[in-house]
Design a protein around this motif. Structure first.
Motif, PDB file in Angstrom:
ATOM      1  N   PRO A 275      -1.403 -50.661  32.506  1.00 38.46           N
ATOM      2  CA  PRO A 275      -0.546 -49.469  32.582  1.00 38.46           C
ATOM      3  C   PRO A 275      -1.387 -48.200  32.604  1.00 38.46           C
ATOM      4  N   ILE A 276      -0.908 -47.191  33.326  1.00 39.62           N
ATOM      5  CA  ILE A 276      -1.618 -45.920  33.417  1.00 39.62           C
ATOM      6  C   ILE A 276      -0.605 -44.785  33.478  1.00 39.62           C
ATOM      7  N   ASP A 277      -0.874 -43.730  32.724  1.00 34.85           N
ATOM      8  CA  ASP A 277      -0.067 -42.517  32.792  1.00 34.85           C
ATOM      9  C   ASP A 277      -0.687 -41.635  33.868  1.00 34.85           C
ATOM     10  N   ALA A 278      -0.235 -41.820  35.098  1.00 32.59           N
ATOM     11  CA  ALA A 278      -0.839 -41.111  36.226  1.00 32.59           C
ATOM     12  C   ALA A 278      -0.679 -39.604  36.093  1.00 32.59           C
ATOM     13  N   GLY A 279       0.456 -39.168  35.548  1.00 33.70           N
ATOM     14  CA  GLY A 279       0.669 -37.733  35.388  1.00 33.70           C
ATOM     15  C   GLY A 279      -0.318 -37.103  34.435  1.00 33.70           C
ATOM     16  N   ALA A 280      -0.556 -37.764  33.295  1.00 32.99           N
ATOM     17  CA  ALA A 280      -1.503 -37.223  32.320  1.00 32.99           C
ATOM     18  C   ALA A 280      -2.923 -37.231  32.875  1.00 32.99           C
ATOM     19  N   THR A 281      -3.264 -38.300  33.595  1.00 30.68           N
ATOM     20  CA  THR A 281      -4.600 -38.371  34.193  1.00 30.68           C
ATOM     21  C   THR A 281      -4.791 -37.247  35.200  1.00 30.68           C
ATOM     22  N   ASN A 282      -3.823 -37.046  36.064  1.00 34.95           N
ATOM     23  CA  ASN A 282      -3.902 -35.969  37.046  1.00 34.95           C
ATOM     24  C   ASN A 282      -4.001 -34.602  36.354  1.00 34.95           C
ATOM     25  N   ARG A 283      -3.183 -34.404  35.335  1.00 38.22           N
ATOM     26  CA  ARG A 283      -3.187 -33.129  34.613  1.00 38.22           C
ATOM     27  C   ARG A 283      -4.579 -32.823  34.043  1.00 38.22           C
ATOM     28  N   ASP A 284      -5.181 -33.827  33.386  1.00 36.00           N
ATOM     29  CA  ASP A 284      -6.497 -33.616  32.794  1.00 36.00           C
ATOM     30  C   ASP A 284      -7.554 -33.314  33.851  1.00 36.00           C
ATOM     31  N   LEU A 285      -7.534 -34.070  34.939  1.00 35.84           N
ATOM     32  CA  LEU A 285      -8.531 -33.851  35.993  1.00 35.84           C
ATOM     33  C   LEU A 285      -8.424 -32.441  36.563  1.00 35.84           C
ATOM     34  N   VAL A 286      -7.202 -31.990  36.794  1.00 34.78           N
ATOM     35  CA  VAL A 286      -7.001 -30.680  37.404  1.00 34.78           C
ATOM     36  C   VAL A 286      -7.348 -29.559  36.438  1.00 34.78           C
ATOM     37  N   LEU A 287      -6.771 -29.617  35.229  1.00 37.55           N
ATOM     38  CA  LEU A 287      -6.932 -28.495  34.295  1.00 37.55           C
ATOM     39  C   LEU A 287      -8.353 -28.376  33.750  1.00 37.55           C
ATOM     40  N   GLU A 288      -9.124 -29.482  33.777  1.00 34.85           N
ATOM     41  CA  GLU A 288     -10.495 -29.425  33.263  1.00 34.85           C
ATOM     42  C   GLU A 288     -11.542 -29.431  34.379  1.00 34.85           C
ATOM     43  N   ASN A 289     -11.100 -29.350  35.621  1.00 35.23           N
ATOM     44  CA  ASN A 289     -12.034 -29.368  36.750  1.00 35.23           C
ATOM     45  C   ASN A 289     -12.936 -30.602  36.731  1.00 35.23           C
ATOM     46  N   ASP A 290     -12.366 -31.724  36.306  1.00 36.55           N
ATOM     47  CA  ASP A 290     -13.146 -32.953  36.239  1.00 36.55           C
ATOM     48  C   ASP A 290     -13.298 -33.573  37.630  1.00 36.55           C
ATOM     49  N   VAL A 291     -14.285 -34.445  37.757  1.00 39.73           N
ATOM     50  CA  VAL A 291     -14.551 -35.110  39.031  1.00 39.73           C
ATOM     51  C   VAL A 291     -14.832 -36.585  38.775  1.00 39.73           C
ATOM     52  N   VAL A 292     -14.274 -37.449  39.622  1.00 38.84           N
ATOM     53  CA  VAL A 292     -14.564 -38.883  39.597  1.00 38.84           C
ATOM     54  C   VAL A 292     -15.105 -39.259  40.969  1.00 38.84           C
ATOM     55  N   ILE A 293     -16.277 -39.849  41.001  1.00 40.12           N
ATOM     56  CA  ILE A 293     -16.883 -40.251  42.274  1.00 40.12           C
ATOM     57  C   ILE A 293     -17.327 -41.708  42.203  1.00 40.12           C
ATOM     58  N   GLY A 294     -17.386 -42.346  43.354  1.00 44.23           N
ATOM     59  CA  GLY A 294     -17.947 -43.682  43.463  1.00 44.23           C
ATOM     60  C   GLY A 294     -19.298 -43.605  44.158  1.00 44.23           C
ATOM     61  N   SER A 295     -20.198 -44.519  43.805  1.00 41.13           N
ATOM     62  CA  SER A 295     -21.525 -44.512  44.408  1.00 41.13           C
ATOM     63  C   SER A 295     -22.021 -45.943  44.544  1.00 41.13           C
ATOM     64  N   VAL A 296     -22.550 -46.270  45.731  1.00 37.87           N
ATOM     65  CA  VAL A 296     -23.068 -47.613  45.971  1.00 37.87           C
ATOM     66  C   VAL A 296     -24.227 -47.531  46.965  1.00 37.87           C
ATOM     67  N   ASN A 297     -25.144 -48.500  46.855  1.00 38.07           N
ATOM     68  CA  ASN A 297     -26.256 -48.626  47.794  1.00 38.07           C
ATOM     69  C   ASN A 297     -27.215 -47.442  47.698  1.00 38.07           C
ATOM     70  N   ALA A 298     -28.166 -47.362  48.631  1.00 36.35           N
ATOM     71  CA  ALA A 298     -29.207 -46.339  48.585  1.00 36.35           C
ATOM     72  C   ALA A 298     -29.859 -46.225  49.949  1.00 36.35           C
ATOM     73  N   ASN A 299     -30.455 -45.054  50.221  1.00 40.73           N
ATOM     74  CA  ASN A 299     -31.217 -44.893  51.458  1.00 40.73           C
ATOM     75  C   ASN A 299     -32.690 -44.693  51.136  1.00 40.73           C
ATOM     76  N   LEU A 300     -33.483 -44.407  52.144  1.00 41.55           N
ATOM     77  CA  LEU A 300     -34.938 -44.341  51.946  1.00 41.55           C
ATOM     78  C   LEU A 300     -35.344 -43.295  50.918  1.00 41.55           C
TER      79      LEU A 300
END
Length: 349
Positions: A275-300
């Motif tokens: 279960p997830i409270d999508a509204g609360a998660t969205n609220r926190d991300l927006v009001l705190e200027n938070d960022v979630v990123i994914g990262s995989v692999n690498a280049n030279l």
């Protein structure tokens, strides 16, 4: 020569087979294998979850965490016989997409890249292998015993690069980082955090053993309490998530300091619902200027930086991460995880 091979999408088809010796083409190194790291990706390919053999072939040579010694190098290159090298995993797609055309093949847009030991290219799990000089990275001779950690280090080098690029959208002076997961990715990510002078905290489920010991030897702080409790206590500016566990991912997203950055490096299994409270998660991300990123692999660029990070690390600490060294002919022992494992390595005598 001997090689560790698998028939992709056929569970438990892995075996050591005799295959023809490779022939180095123009611009390629001929390399003698020293060691090969075993990771979750290898185990998933062995289980039949995915994997792609080279075109027109049934079997794939496994292995993407390489370490080898140059036997023969083309004239006019920067490589010489005896150099310790690692081979890059990914190759850009032949089209190529805009990212691949600019050397950012770790960010391929159309998915037509290939990968050594994973997708349509034989890996480094053989007694001899070849690699293009443009996709080989030299390591210091002193890293012979730990240089097999190079490929997982590139993954966290890229993750930290992405974190810092996002942070620089505004004033960015992080102090505390929380790493969730004390496997190779998590511990190497913690290493890079300490090399940046940050207050590093690492969380895992075990209470004792080699993982807490490795964290302590790094000068970081180890936790095994619930992630929500730890995050609330330390208020991390940065989270490097290396478990892929859905509940952990949600808890760290909710637990950062304002303007927090969460970088996800763990790959989650599908089908688990929480279960997830999508509204609360969205609220926190927006009001705190938070960022979630994914990262995989690498280049030279990331491989070069990883070589520098390993060269600067304490050799004894790097050795703590290698739990077992297993000869190639006992590959079954290597792919079978044990409770205290951090990194298992196949050796080529």
């Amino acid at each position: 020569m001997r090689a560790l091979t698998v028939r992709p999408e056929r569970p438990d088809s892995v075996e050591v087979r005799d295959v023809p010796d490779p022939v180095a083409g123009p611009g390629e190194l001929l390399v003698e294998a020293v060691a090969l790291g075993v990771c979750g990706t290898d185990r998933e390919i062995i289980s039949g979850a995915y994997g792609w053999a080279p075109q027109g072939r049934e079997r794939l040579v496994l292995g993407h965490e390489s370490l080898g010694r140059v036997r023969r190098a083309p004239e006019g290159t920067d490589f010489t016989a005896g150099d310790l090298v690692v081979g890059v995993v990914r190759r850009p797609d032949p089209a190529p997409c805009g990212a691949c055309a600019r050397g950012e093949f770790d960010m391929c847009r159309n998915g037509r890249y290939t990968e050594r030991g994973i997708k349509e290219r034989d890996g480094y799990g053989s007694e001899l292998w070849t690699v293009e000089t443009d996709y080989a990275v030299r390591l210091e001779p002193a890293l012979e015993s730990a240089g097999v950690l190079m490929e997982p280090t590139t993954v966290v080098v890229k993750a930290w690069e992405q974190i810092e690029r996002v942070g620089q959208r505004s004033w960015f002076a992080p102090q505390r980082v929380l790493v969730t997961g004390a496997g190779p990715i998590g511990l190497l990510g913690a290493l890079l955090g300490t090399q940046r002078g940050l207050d590093v905290h690492v969380l895992d489920v075990v209470a004792d053993g080699p993982k807490p010991a490795a964290v302590a030897a790094l000068g970081a702080t180890y936790h095994h309490a619930p992630v929500s409790e730890v995050a609330e206590k330390i208020q991390p500016d940065v989270v490097l998530e290396a478990t892929g566990v859905g509940r952990v991912v949600l808890d760290v997203i909710a637990g950062t300091a304002p303007y927090g950055i969460v970088c996800l490096t763990g790959v989650s299994s599908a089908g688990r619902r929480i279960p997830i409270d999508a509204g609360a998660t969205n609220r926190d991300l927006v009001l705190e200027n938070d960022v979630v990123i994914g990262s995989v692999n690498a280049n030279l660029r990331h491989y070069t930086a990883a070589a520098q990070a390993l060269a600067a690390a304490d050799r004894n600490w790097l050795e703590l991460l290698i739990s077992r060294r297993v000869p190639l002919n006992r590959y079954a022992d290597a792919v079978r995880p044990e409770p205290d494992d951090i990194k298992v390595v196949l050796t080529f005598e």
